[in-house]
Design a protein around this motif. Structure first.
Motif, PDB file in Angstrom:
ATOM      1  N   VAL A   6      41.266  97.109 -16.116  1.00 22.84           N
ATOM      2  CA  VAL A   6      41.535  97.386 -17.530  1.00 22.84           C
ATOM      3  C   VAL A   6      40.417  96.823 -18.403  1.00 22.84           C
ATOM      4  N   ASP A   7      39.586  95.989 -17.793  1.00 21.77           N
ATOM      5  CA  ASP A   7      38.441  95.438 -18.515  1.00 21.77           C
ATOM      6  C   ASP A   7      37.389  95.025 -17.495  1.00 21.77           C
ATOM      7  N   SER A   8      36.140  95.077 -17.896  1.00 28.03           N
ATOM      8  CA  SER A   8      35.043  94.640 -17.040  1.00 28.03           C
ATOM      9  C   SER A   8      33.981  93.982 -17.901  1.00 28.03           C
ATOM     10  N   TYR A   9      33.483  92.849 -17.454  1.00 25.33           N
ATOM     11  CA  TYR A   9      32.505  92.106 -18.234  1.00 25.33           C
ATOM     12  C   TYR A   9      31.668  91.241 -17.304  1.00 25.33           C
ATOM     13  N   GLU A  10      30.499  90.807 -17.787  1.00 23.83           N
ATOM     14  CA  GLU A  10      29.626  89.947 -16.997  1.00 23.83           C
ATOM     15  C   GLU A  10      30.117  88.506 -17.119  1.00 23.83           C
ATOM     16  N   ALA A  11      30.660  87.983 -16.037  1.00 20.83           N
ATOM     17  CA  ALA A  11      31.196  86.625 -16.044  1.00 20.83           C
ATOM     18  C   ALA A  11      30.090  85.585 -15.955  1.00 20.83           C
ATOM     19  N   ARG A  12      29.081  85.869 -15.157  1.00 25.15           N
ATOM     20  CA  ARG A  12      27.874  85.050 -15.048  1.00 25.15           C
ATOM     21  C   ARG A  12      26.710  85.998 -14.777  1.00 25.15           C
ATOM     22  N   ASP A  13      25.514  85.526 -14.913  1.00 24.38           N
ATOM     23  CA  ASP A  13      24.354  86.361 -14.644  1.00 24.38           C
ATOM     24  C   ASP A  13      24.402  86.831 -13.195  1.00 24.38           C
ATOM     25  N   GLY A  14      24.461  88.153 -13.010  1.00 23.04           N
ATOM     26  CA  GLY A  14      24.529  88.716 -11.668  1.00 23.04           C
ATOM     27  C   GLY A  14      25.927  88.823 -11.111  1.00 23.04           C
ATOM     28  N   MET A  15      26.961  88.541 -11.914  1.00 24.19           N
ATOM     29  CA  MET A  15      28.344  88.600 -11.427  1.00 24.19           C
ATOM     30  C   MET A  15      29.222  89.336 -12.447  1.00 24.19           C
ATOM     31  N   GLN A  16      29.781  90.462 -12.019  1.00 24.42           N
ATOM     32  CA  GLN A  16      30.624  91.287 -12.870  1.00 24.42           C
ATOM     33  C   GLN A  16      32.087  91.016 -12.568  1.00 24.42           C
TER      34      GLN A  16
END
Length: 424
Positions: A314-324
């Protein structure tokens, strides 16, 4: 035709940074240093054009400059859109006899445009990692095959693809399965993939391995390395397999062996090493706990079904650099590293296999190219094992560099081992 990387990025800082990385790698690659000295004297590749599609980072750059030092014209591009180090590509393009088209973060069109630029040099030898260069030549530029002596394939996935191609009668020049040599499998696949994958995951996530449950999909040489290294860092390891003998081997080595639909509910970190598609799919995502990390240590980005994961989220975002992060409708978050691509080379902090390991693998590549130039007419179209004496040559160079002496068989021992007449 795509311009060489040095024309796209003229930043002097990139050149200096890349040269510094190459110098560090060069100091720790005694096999290629020894071969380079020999190649500079004998010029075995004079008149040859070597087309390469590899992970363009510091160790690969030393292989490319070693081949160029032997008289070759070398054209190189990346074999993964996220594994190129731009500074190394700039520095490599500045090496006499080498043209680099590799650039990090390219889209699909740019990736294949760079591949075509390498093919535009009309290579007489190909050096590949994953098979894309070989397949592009066969599919789009078959007129070049007549003047191609042969090629070398670096990785498991590429060898599988080439064997399938040969089985269908579609491989029209000889290819050495460099991946299948002992000096590649026993070190690169086990220690290289094991160490570099875990290091990239740890640096990208900043999480510890101790106490984690790590699910390793596949127990081939790469999977064995990942499982062994994770176990050595006090993780609990679960192995999933489809091949009964490998599953039994994992069981006998003390790992839990389960199907993925059971392991999915238990794992904290999932690492795929199969080289196959759809290893982690929609049903598995439903079983996973909040916060799990998914990483692929196989070659292509098909082992984790990211389309299905994206549809469920339901949502997608970059949690850390290189990690979705992908957030499910119940609040669970599933994290994917490096867009599901090769985790030890495609994360922002990844450096690939240790230098010493790649020195061995690339040493085998270099002597295999030399074998093609000197004896290529002896090999028919198809996939060939690298002659064992070449693999042994590389091992001997490494032992000498390490200052390690070993025993030699006596004449009597040689005779005994080669005779069927000696019994009890």
């Amino acid at each position: 035709m795509t311009a060489p990387i040095s024309q796209q990025l003229s930043d002097a800082d990139l050149l200096e940074d890349g040269q510094r990385k190459m110098e560090w790698a060069r100091q720790h690659m005694p096999i290629l240093e020894s071969l380079r000295e020999d190649f500079e004297r004998s010029q075995p590749f004079a008149g040859e054009v070597i087309g390469m599609a590899m992970h363009v980072e510091a160790k690969t750059a030393i292989l490319a400059e070693t081949l160029a030092a032997g008289g070759a014209e070398v054209a190189i591009t990346g074999c993964n859109p996220l594994s190129t180090h731009d500074d190394v590509s700039v520095a490599l393009d500045a090496v006499e006899g080498v043209t680099s088209y590799a650039k990090r973060g390219v889209d699909g069109d740019e990736y294949y445009e760079a591949m075509e630029a390498v093919i535009g040099h009309e290579p007489t030898i190909t050096v590949d990692d994953g098979g894309d260069l070989v397949f592009a030549i066969h599919e789009e530029y078959p007129e070049l095959i007549e003047t191609i002596v042969g090629g070398c394939e670096e990785t498991t996935t590429g060898v599988h693809r080439l064997r399938a191609m040969a089985d269908d009668g579609e491989l029209d020049y000889p290819m050495f399965a460099v991946n299948d040599t002992p000096m590649k499998r026993l070190f690169d696949n086990v220690h290289g993939t094991g160490e570099s994958s875990l290091a990239s995951i740890a640096m990208t996530t900043n999480l510890a391995w101790a106490g984690k449950t790590v699910v390793v999909a596949g127990f081939g040489y790469c999977g064995k390395g990942v499982a062994r290294k994770a176990d050595g860092q006090n993780a609990n390891v679960i192995v999933t397999e489809v091949e009964p003998r490998r599953a039994l081997e994992a069981h006998m080595e003390g790992y839990d062996v389960k199907p993925m639909h059971e392991a999915a509910a238990e794992g904290d970190v999932f690492i795929t090493t199969t080289g196959n598609r759809d290893v982690i799919v929609a049903d598995h995502f439903d079983q996973m706990d909040d916060g799990v990390v998914l990483a692929n240590a196989g070659h292509f980005d098909v082992e984790i079904d990211l389309d299905a994961l994206g549809e469920k989220a339901v949502d997608s975002y970059e949690a850390r650099d290189g990690m979705q992060a992908y957030e499910m409708d119940d609040g669970r978050r599933i994290h994917v590293l490096a867009e599901g691509r090769l985790v030890n080379l495609a994360t922002p902090v990844s450096l690939g296999h240790p230098v010493e390991v790649m020195d061995q693998s690339f040493g085998v590549q270099a002597v295999s190219v030399r074998e093609l130039v000197e004896h290529g007419e002896e090999y028919d179209a198809g996939v060939h094992d690298v002659p064992d004496e070449l693999d042994e040559e590389v091992a001997k160079i490494k032992l000498e560099a390490e200052g390690v002496d070993i025993d030699a068989l006596s004449d009597e021992q040689e005779e005994y081992m080669n005779s069927w007449q000696h019994g009890t």
